[in-house]
Motif scaffolding. Structure first.
Motif, PDB file in Angstrom:
ATOM      1  N   ASN A   1       0.733  -1.179  -0.014  1.00 41.85           N
ATOM      2  CA  ASN A   1       0.120   0.085   0.040  1.00 41.85           C
ATOM      3  C   ASN A   1       1.012   1.410  -0.098  1.00 41.85           C
ATOM      4  OD1 ASN A   1       0.871   0.387   2.564  1.00 41.85           O
ATOM      5  ND2 ASN A   1      -0.786  -0.772   3.507  1.00 41.85           N
ATOM      6  N   GLU A   2       0.126   2.348  -0.016  1.00 44.20           N
ATOM      7  CA  GLU A   2       0.989   3.719  -0.325  1.00 44.20           C
ATOM      8  C   GLU A   2       1.682   3.954   0.804  1.00 44.20           C
ATOM      9  OE1 GLU A   2      -1.445   6.836  -1.806  1.00 44.20           O
ATOM     10  OE2 GLU A   2       0.116   8.221  -1.450  1.00 44.20           O
ATOM     11  N   SER A   3       1.414   3.491   2.114  1.00 40.85           N
ATOM     12  CA  SER A   3       1.922   3.803   3.200  1.00 40.85           C
ATOM     13  C   SER A   3       3.254   3.183   3.494  1.00 40.85           C
ATOM     14  CB  SER A   3       1.111   3.723   4.545  1.00 40.85           C
ATOM     15  OG  SER A   3       0.946   2.459   4.832  1.00 40.85           O
ATOM     16  N   THR A   4       3.290   2.036   2.798  1.00 38.98           N
ATOM     17  CA  THR A   4       4.533   1.190   2.878  1.00 38.98           C
ATOM     18  C   THR A   4       5.622   1.935   1.994  1.00 38.98           C
ATOM     19  OG1 THR A   4       3.271  -0.790   3.203  1.00 38.98           O
ATOM     20  CG2 THR A   4       5.514  -1.003   2.511  1.00 38.98           C
ATOM     21  N   LEU A   5       4.973   2.525   0.820  1.00 40.26           N
ATOM     22  CA  LEU A   5       5.867   2.950  -0.094  1.00 40.26           C
ATOM     23  C   LEU A   5       6.487   4.229   0.376  1.00 40.26           C
ATOM     24  CD1 LEU A   5       4.037   1.899  -3.328  1.00 40.26           C
ATOM     25  CD2 LEU A   5       6.016   1.043  -2.580  1.00 40.26           C
TER      26      LEU A   5
END
Lengths: 90, 437
Positions: free
Chosen positions: A2-6
């Motif tokens: 997900n975006e938060s991981t990236l």
């Protein structure tokens, strides 16, 4: 992925080249460029290496030439990660 | 001989090469005033190594720099891209520019040269990245390995920071480079350069960096800081290294005068020789010949007679044969005067650190000329029987007009630099107290 991981991977990369408080910097200045942050071309390569460490997505050096801001790198990561997610889901 | 004559020997001639700004950065203090006060007080900066665990390493003692705020001179973005040695160079140069009241914005960028010397380079940085390579693989190696570890990194970062576009270079020849850098600066000044950032720093306190020089057998493995390094001492155990160095601004006397700044000292003469295997000959006359030749030529180029030398800043290797060769070289080059001229080894307090301690000796010599005091050699114990010299062990007031600085590098390098008091020397406190008039 997900975006938060990236985003976390991108922040880790920025911290690795000496951008202190990178998460806050990106939150407050979403349009900030690498030039604004005094991160040179070597620094961008270092950021890419740390991102690969963190989330396994490699950004070829040639692609980095067109990515002049953290936001552009994040967009690139999202674009690369999306098909991976789909492939993983199927 | 490697050099051509330098202008100088006549004080304020327009084309005389002068030192206008200086900045020591050492284990006993940084900046001219702090360093000098500690030096003449006999303070020693030698201590047990704390920068890495020496449990399994033969070298135990060094001169470590603790009191410098590197973060003030090098922000974190640059810190991750540079070795500690480069950070020392950047910090010392800031101090030297302030001391010399130099505003580089007022100079033509093509007229500003950067000439450093380096013996150890960015070995600590390199060791860390090689360790990352073998433990975590090639992708774990920092991209900055490509610019941080090699000898030219400090010169490069200095030229980037200060926008210099003139002559750039790094001299890699052990200790001799710290003196030869001044000769290179003089050449640059003769060929159009207006001002040169000159000097040397080192930060060799990592296992790999020290391993690079262990093979010489000259590094002291003694564990007591009080006795580990005794240049010219009976039974001397070798030398103790350290970190730090000194940076300078060097320009023509006319340039300095036009800026309204009084020069610290005149770089009056220099010569370098190389004697290969003869450097460590068992025959002291042979081992001394190359250094004696450099001294003689440097004095001739300064227009000075051997009797004009008022103080000698010796290499002081702390090894029996090298110390004896240096004593013999003084006798060969200076005659009977060699046995009576005051000789000092300030690096006994701050470490014999390849190129950086030679550059630091230049700072010490300049300050000696300004203060008219010979700084002491911070050692104890008897001198070697062959050390027929007047080794100064407590600060000694003296009339000093000409100083001779010597350096020798592994494998045969010899260098001699002659510094003279300017005919209108700067007041000893002006630069420190009034950096921005």
């Amino acid at each position: 992925m997900n975006e938060s991981t990236l985003l976390a991977a991108l922040v880790a990369g920025l911290e690795a080249v000496g951008v202190d408080g990178a998460a806050a910097v990106l939150a407050e200045r979403p349009g900030v460029t690498f030039a604004d942050l005094d991160v040179d071309s070597l620094g961008v390569i270092e950021i890419a290496a740390r991102i690969e460490d963190e989330c396994g997505i490699a950004v070829p050096d040639a692609d980095l030439d067109d990515l002049d801001s953290p936001a552009a790198v994040l967009d690139h990561l999202l674009a690369v990660a999306a098909p991976v997610e789909l492939a993983g889901a199927s | 001989m490697m050099t051509t004559p330098l202008p100088g020997g006549s004080g304020e001639r327009d084309d005389a090469v002068v030192i206008s700004g200086l900045a020591p950065l050492t284990a006993i203090g940084s900046g001219a005033a702090t360093y000098w006060a500690a030096l003449v007080a006999g303070t020693s900066g030698l201590s047990k190594i704390t920068r890495f665990d020496t449990e399994t390493f033969p070298v135990k003692v060094a001169a470590e720099v603790h009191d410098v705020d590197l973060a003030a001179a090098v922000d974190r973005r640059l810190a991750v891209a540079t070795d500690r040695w480069t950070q020392f160079g950047l910090a010392a140069t800031e101090l030297a520019l302030a001391d010399g009241q130099v505003d580089l914005a007022a100079f033509d960028p093509y007229g500003v040269a950067v000439i450093t010397a380096s013996g150890s380079g960015g070995n600590e940085f390199g060791q860390r990245e090689i360790a990352a390579l073998w433990t975590r693989g090639p992708k774990a190696v920092s991209v900055y390995q490509s610019i941080a570890w090699f000898y030219a990194a400090t010169t490069g970062q200095l030229s980037i920071r200060h926008g210099s576009k003139g002559m750039c270079g790094v001299l890699v020849e052990g200790a001799a480079g710290g003196l030869d850098a001044f000769a290179q600066a003089a050449r640059a000044l003769r060929s159009g350069t207006d001002l040169a950032l000159v000097g040397a720093t080192e930060a060799p306190l990592s296992p790999y960096a020290l391993t690079c020089v262990l093979g010489s057998g000259l590094l002291s493995t003694a564990s007591d800081p009080a006795t580990a390094y005794r240049p010219f001492g009976a039974g001397a155990a070798g030398y103790v290294t350290g970190e730090g160095g000194a940076m300078f601004t060097v320009e023509r006397a006319s340039s300095c005068r036009d800026r309204g700044v009084a020069p610290h000292a005149v770089v009056a003469g220099h010569a370098a020789t190389h004697d290969g295997r003869r450097h460590r000959s068992a025959d002291p006359e042979i081992a001394a010949a190359g250094l004696a030749e450099a001294i003689t030529a440097a004095l001739a180029r300064a227009g000075a007679a051997s009797g004009d030398v008022d103080v000698v800043f010796a290499d002081g290797a702390g090894a029996g044969d090298l110390d004896q060769a240096e004593v013999t070289a003084l006798r060969l080059a200076l005659g009977a005067h060699g046995a009576t001229v005051p000789v000092t080894v300030p690096k006994a307090a701050t470490g014999r650190m390849e190129a950086a301690s030679a550059a630091l000796d230049v700072a010490a010599a300049v300050l000696a000329l300004e203060h008219q005091v010979v700084p002491p050699t911070a050692t104890t114990g008897p001198l070697a029987a062959t050390a027929e010299i007047d080794l100064v062990r407590t600060a000694r007031p003296a009339s000093l007009g000409t100083a001779l600085v010597l350096a020798r590098g592994h494998g045969g390098f010899n260098s001699a630099l002659v510094l003279q008091r300017p005919s209108h020397p700067s007041p000893t406190t002006t630069h420190e107290e009034n950096p921005n008039p």
